[in-house]
Enzyme design. Structure first.
Site, mmCIF file in Angstrom:
data_model
loop_
_atom_site.group_PDB
_atom_site.id
_atom_site.type_symbol
_atom_site.label_atom_id
_atom_site.label_comp_id
_atom_site.label_asym_id
_atom_site.label_seq_id
_atom_site.Cartn_x
_atom_site.Cartn_y
_atom_site.Cartn_z
ATOM 1 N N LYS A 174 26.968 54.511 -46.528
ATOM 2 C CA LYS A 174 27.850 53.560 -45.832
ATOM 3 C C LYS A 174 26.958 52.853 -44.818
ATOM 4 C CE LYS A 174 30.025 52.491 -42.620
ATOM 5 N NZ LYS A 174 29.691 51.243 -41.862
ATOM 6 N N GLU B 241 27.884 47.478 -41.116
ATOM 7 C CA GLU B 241 28.558 46.261 -41.590
ATOM 8 C C GLU B 241 27.893 45.003 -41.022
ATOM 9 O OE1 GLU B 241 29.448 48.477 -39.462
ATOM 10 O OE2 GLU B 241 31.094 47.882 -38.127
ATOM 11 N N PHE C 24 22.717 49.522 -37.612
ATOM 12 C CA PHE C 24 22.252 48.172 -37.968
ATOM 13 C C PHE C 24 20.746 48.013 -37.790
ATOM 14 C CE2 PHE C 24 22.488 47.484 -33.353
ATOM 15 C CZ PHE C 24 21.366 46.701 -33.135
ATOM 16 N N CYS D 58 15.588 52.876 -31.691
ATOM 17 C CA CYS D 58 15.947 54.099 -30.948
ATOM 18 C C CYS D 58 14.712 54.752 -30.366
ATOM 19 C CB CYS D 58 16.674 55.074 -31.853
ATOM 20 S SG CYS D 58 15.597 55.736 -33.112
#
Ligand code: NAD
Length: 496
Positions: free
Chosen positions: A173, A176, A149, A281
């Site tokens: 992908k 979400e 995300f 990160c």
């Protein structure tokens, strides 16, 4: 409620699985979209479209693919703000930061514009008498990217730029939690001239990930996300004979030596710990203060903290936005209590910020001092605007902390001593090192990746290693002898 669909075969495809998930505006706490979750059949449809597109795409000349990548570079650049707005709306980071992420992603497209050069092999004339040898790299086929995300525009670009430029068909992908940017990227990819099926998006959750991990026609997967899921993706994908790179979590240490410039180190620590609300990160999560610089450095950081402007990412005045979900915000907040219980000093508690009590997923910045190795504020990846400080007496103790940490994404050293900096670069066990640079994310023509539990697999992301990851090598040995000289020879082929 507006739906966020899949993108398969060059067009929007509404999901039919009956499963969806909510997408929030973290600044208001309101749900703003519903995102489709793909079924196995919908993932299969994307793989089928990619398989169909692959033969023609891989046969497309390097020059034509270069033209397309150049066009895509211009299109993404001219839509930087539109992409940034989608990222801010769904992720929460401030708009300037969201546009910054698009700019850094653009570097990967620029690198991929050099595909003609990047795909050059080697050639050795006369490897044996009358025998020449050359190497080529070829695309893998249908490949996939699974993204987190926290960089909904940049991390997809890390992956698909090289993947499609070298001739693969790519299925994204996205997370979400903030999937909106993926569809604008898909439209721009199409507008640039990428044929239908070469780039698809399947929205969803574990069902989509698992199908991509087991589908026999998916040859490689690139993943970026948390360590437990990275480990799972790596183990499952490789068990299913796929090439996998899985970039994972982090707990980046910034070491400040006693000779460092205190103001500069404090500026860097505040920027790198709290920028994007710590949801990076490569954020600095731990500050290791060596010797007597600790107290003045803490004071310099404390002085800067009240000036950090927290608010809706759409407000140009804001420097730090909310966290991505309420659940994540509450988890971050819980570390203040555990830090206190475990004996650390919470010098600044982000829960004091007035926005903490509002509807959005806000928390102020936090500063935890006198942490030690066993405390959960030190051991866990908090992934929020929390800077944990460990005080040590020597460089060796600081280095030990960096090297014994299970993660090894990035690390930074602040000093005015070139010799110490060189020694640290030599000694430290991390994949990306900053010297007086707190967030050393490599430019697009190097490669990005951590060590230890920050990366599963053996190749780093994007840049030269990205090209290598998305291609397989072939070596051709050839000769054109006079048939009249031909004879049977059962010996092992000789070169001397
Ligand atoms: P995440 O692991 O929760 O999700 C990443 C992806 O995996 C998403 O697409 C998600 O849908 C999918 N996923 C989630 N749970 C799954 C499951 N049980 N099975 C299969 N798939 C699943 O990560 P996140 O919260 O979206 O992102 C934050 C994490 O990513 C942090 O740990 C951060 O350090 C890491 N990260 C690492 C890098 C890096 O380069 N090393 C870069 C960015 C983010």
């Amino acid at each position: 409620m507006e739906r966020i669909n899949h993108w398969i075969g060059g067009k929007l495809v509404p999901g039919e699985s009956g499963r969806t998930g909510p997408v929030y505006n973290p600044a208001t706490g309101q749900q703003i979209y519903e995102v489709d979750f793909a079924s196995v059949e919908e993932v299969d449809a994307a793989v089928e479209a990619a398989k169909d597109a692959f033969p023609a795409w891989r046969a497309t000349s390097l020059s034509k693919r270069t033209d397309i990548m150049f066009r895509l570079r211009e299109l993404i650049d001219s839509h930087k703000r539109d992409l940034g707005l989608l990222v801010t709306e769904q992720h929460g980071k401030v708009l300037s930061d969201a546009m910054g992420e698009v700019s850094r992603g653009l570097e990967n497209i620029e690198f991929a514009c050099g595909v003609a050069h990047l795909m050059k092999g080697g050639y050795s004339e006369q490897a044996a008498t009358g025998v020449d040898v050359y190497s080529i790299r070829q695309p893998l086929g249908v490949v996939a990217g699974l993204t987190p995300f926290n960089f909904p525009a940049m991390v997809p670009m890390w992956m698909f730029s090289n993947a499609i430029a070298v001739g693969n068909c790519f299925i994204l992908k996205p997370s979400e939690k903030d999937p909106g940017a993926s569809l604008l990227i898909a439209e721009l990819v199409k507008e640039a001239g990428v044929p239908d099926g070469v780039f698809s998006v399947v929205q969803g959750d574990k069902v989509a990930v698992d199908r991509l991990l087991e589908h026999p026609d998916v040859k490689a997967l690139s993943f970026v996300g948390s360590t437990p899921i990275a480990r799972y993706v790596y183990e499952t994908g490789t068990k299913n004979k796929k090439r996998v790179q899985a970039l994972a979590g982090a707990k980046n240490h910034m070491v400040v030596l006693p000779d460092a410039d205190i103001g500069m180190a404090a500026d860097a620590a505040v920027s790198a710990a709290y920028g994007s609300a710590g949801e990076r990160c490569m954020a600095i999560a731990v500050l290791v203060a060596v010797g007597d610089i600790a107290e003045p450095l803490m004071e310099a950081i404390e002085e800067r903290i009240p000036k950090v402007k927290i608010g809706d990412g759409m407000d140009p005045e804001s420097e730090m936005g909310p966290l991505v979900t309420r659940e994540h915000r509450d988890r971050v907040a819980s570390y203040m209590d555990s830090a206190r219980e475990q004996g650390a000093t919470v010098r600044v508690d982000g829960r004091q910020d007035p926005l903490y009590d509002g509807d959005g997923f806000f928390i102020g910045v936090s500063l935890i001092d006198h942490a030690t190795e066993g405390m959960s504020c030190y051991t866990d990846e908090i992934f929020g605007p929390v800077l944990t400080v460990v005080r040590v007496d020597t460089y060796d103790e600081a280095l030990r902390l960096v090297n014994e940490n299970p993660w090894g994404n990035g690390t930074a050293l602040f000093t005015r001593d070139g010799g110490a900096a060189r020694q640290f670069t030599f000694d430290c066990e991390a994949g990306m090192v900053g010297i007086n640079v707190p967030i050393p994310v490599p430019v697009g023509y190097y490669s990005f990746g951590g060590w230890k539990d920050s990366l599963f697999g053996d190749s780093h992301m994007y840049g030269p290693e990205g090209v290598h990851f998305w291609t397989k090598g072939k070596v051709v040995t050839e000769r054109w002898p006079d048939p009249s000289t031909s004879k049977v020879d059962l010996g092992f082929p000789r070169t001397r």
